[in-house]
Design an enzyme around this catalytic site. Structure first.
Site, PDB file in Angstrom:
ATOM      1  N   PHE A 133       0.868  -1.174   0.000  1.00  0.00           N
ATOM      2  CA  PHE A 133       0.000   0.000   0.000  1.00  0.00           C
ATOM      3  C   PHE A 133       0.904   1.223   0.000  1.00  0.00           C
ATOM      4  O   PHE A 133       1.699   1.415   0.928  1.00  0.00           O
ATOM      5  CB  PHE A 133      -0.880  -0.036   1.248  1.00  0.00           C
ATOM      6  N   GLU A 137       5.051   9.592   1.359  1.00  0.00           N
ATOM      7  CA  GLU A 137       6.086  10.174   0.497  1.00  0.00           C
ATOM      8  C   GLU A 137       7.064  10.962   1.360  1.00  0.00           C
ATOM      9  O   GLU A 137       6.793  11.197   2.550  1.00  0.00           O
ATOM     10  CB  GLU A 137       5.453  11.098  -0.546  1.00  0.00           C
ATOM     11  N   SER A 142       1.963  12.269   7.709  1.00  0.00           N
ATOM     12  CA  SER A 142       0.665  12.525   8.335  1.00  0.00           C
ATOM     13  C   SER A 142      -0.233  13.372   7.438  1.00  0.00           C
ATOM     14  O   SER A 142      -1.449  13.219   7.446  1.00  0.00           O
ATOM     15  CB  SER A 142       0.861  13.229   9.685  1.00  0.00           C
ATOM     16  N   ARG A 278      12.607 -16.782  38.137  1.00  0.00           N
ATOM     17  CA  ARG A 278      13.763 -16.069  38.672  1.00  0.00           C
ATOM     18  C   ARG A 278      13.661 -15.911  40.188  1.00  0.00           C
ATOM     19  O   ARG A 278      12.593 -15.569  40.702  1.00  0.00           O
ATOM     20  CB  ARG A 278      13.843 -14.685  38.012  1.00  0.00           C
ATOM     21  N   GLY A 349      15.116  -7.389  34.272  1.00  0.00           N
ATOM     22  CA  GLY A 349      16.389  -6.823  34.723  1.00  0.00           C
ATOM     23  C   GLY A 349      17.427  -6.850  33.622  1.00  0.00           C
ATOM     24  O   GLY A 349      17.121  -6.591  32.450  1.00  0.00           O
ATOM     25  N   GLU A 373       0.428   3.856   9.867  1.00  0.00           N
ATOM     26  CA  GLU A 373      -1.029   3.884   9.632  1.00  0.00           C
ATOM     27  C   GLU A 373      -1.717   4.944  10.502  1.00  0.00           C
ATOM     28  O   GLU A 373      -2.823   4.753  11.002  1.00  0.00           O
ATOM     29  CB  GLU A 373      -1.643   2.491   9.824  1.00  0.00           C
TER      30      GLU A 373
END
Length: 389
Positions: A133, A137, A142, A278, A349, A373
């Protein structure tokens, strides 16, 4: 995922047996065929060609397309369920799936003519080829109205010239939906959408972008120099291109919201598992309240995001106005993805900073969901405008 009935704004979210089957199939595919090698593909920025081929064979690339055109004939809820499961493991694969389903196949089925559907949609829906799609450019992100790519009317064909940026599937697609300006004086009403095939004279695919996240997906610039596009490859009436793009993106946002949801839930599941394995200060780190609170908040926000995504999908399936719901889902789910993946790294961590534990990749992948999008800022504009209707 819970299979109980969920209700929101009068909508019933009950996972049917078919939905559960889709969920199980997508989860099995992600765990058995995507997880092996996902780190290596990310490191090498290698397009997952074999995995995408398998997605096509399993029906994940044309889920919502009518069986008349080689698709699965499924609803949008099925699609977002599958997107979540695949995105938990490999967002580079899920963005290929999103573009092909939400933008290319849906756009062609909704607005293409019968000849275009038979020629292009059937192969795309079956996963024999993939699509791209092409709207963005160098100076039109936006602000999608600022199209500098031109399609000059030459009688029985258009002469296409210009550059498209940030095109997902840019190097791997065979079929490209390209927005171009035919009549500058008409501004956005002079934009058309043209179906362009790979290999046409004057069509050049630029280098692959070296990205922070979704590194295995192939994102390219595309250059068009006097490319002859037959008039029969225009989708809709003259000047329909901008409306086509906006209508298609509204549905596409549901797919990206589902991707963000999957990234967040994938990170949460890894963090929960790690917290139960852990040990620190003589006990599992899950038994420390600080870790419990992180996981509790992650689970809550992810569930809220899931409800928004499902609501938007269900509204779309019921042919109701889903513009605001889709924007809300994408805005919130992408924010949750960025936050939850960061928290997952924190739970791990030092190990969270190491690639073999996956969460650092999910954190890098999450960021793009706030950008493509329609950025988060654009989603807020869409939501605000919808509030006034």
């Amino acid at each position: 995922m819970a299979t109980s009935t969920l209700e929101l704004s009068g909508l019933n979210f009950n996972l049917t047996e078919e939905h559960q089957a889709v969920q199980e199939a997508a989860r099995d595919f992600a765990q058995t065929e995507l997880l092996p090698g996902v780190i290596e593909r990310d490191n090498a920025a290698k397009f997952p060609a074999e995995q995408v081929r398998r997605m096509g064979e399993l029906g994940f690339l044309g889920m919502m397309v009518s069986p008349d055109y080689g698709g699965g004939g499924m609803d949008t809820v099925s699609y977002v369920i599958a997107m979540e499961e695949i995105s938990k493991v490999d967002a580079s694969c899920s963005v290929v799936m999103s573009v092909n389903n939400s933008l290319v196949c849906w756009g062609l089925e909704q607005f293409g003519n019968e000849e275009q559907k038979q020629k292009y949609l059937t192969k795309l829906a079956a996963g024999e080829v993939i699509g791209a799609f092409c709207l963005s450019e160098p100076e039109a992100g936006s602000d999608a109205t600022s199209q500098h790519t031109t399609a000059i009317d030459q009688g029985d064909y258009y002469s296409l010239n210009g550059t498209k940026n940030w095109i997902t599937n840019g190097g791997s697609a065979s079929t490209y939906l390209v927005m171009a300006q035919t009549d500058v004086a008409k501004k956005h009403r002079g934009i058309n959408c043209l179906i362009v095939e790979k290999g046409q004279d004057g069509f050049v695919v630029g280098k692959k972008e070296d990205k922070m996240g979704i590194r295995a997906s192939d994102t390219h610039s595309l250059m068009f120099t006097d490319v002859k596009v037959p008039k029969e490859n225009r989708i809709g009436d003259d000047g329909f291109g901008f409306k086509f793009a906006m209508s298609t993106l509204n549905g596409g946002r549901i797919g990206i919201a589902a991707q963000a949801l999957g990234i967040a839930s994938g990170a949460y599941e890894l963090a929960l598992k790690y917290a139960q394995e852990r040990q620190s200060f003589g006990k599992k780190i899950f038994d420390h309240q600080a870790i419990q609170f992180k996981l509790a908040e992650m689970a809550t926000k992810i569930e809220a995001a899931r409800l928004l995504v499902y609501k938007a999908a269900r509204l779309k399936d019921e042919h109701k106005d889903y513009v605001q719901a889709a924007a809300m889902a994408k805005l919130y789910a992408s924010d949750v993805a960025m936050w939850a993946t960061t928290e997952a790294v924190q739970v791990h961590g030092g190990y969270g900073y190491v690639k073999e534990y996956h969460v650092e990749r999910l954190m890098r992948d999450a960021k793009i969901t706030q950008i493509y999008e329609g950025t988060s800022e654009i989603q807020k504009l869409v939501i605000a405008r919808e509030l006034l209707k």
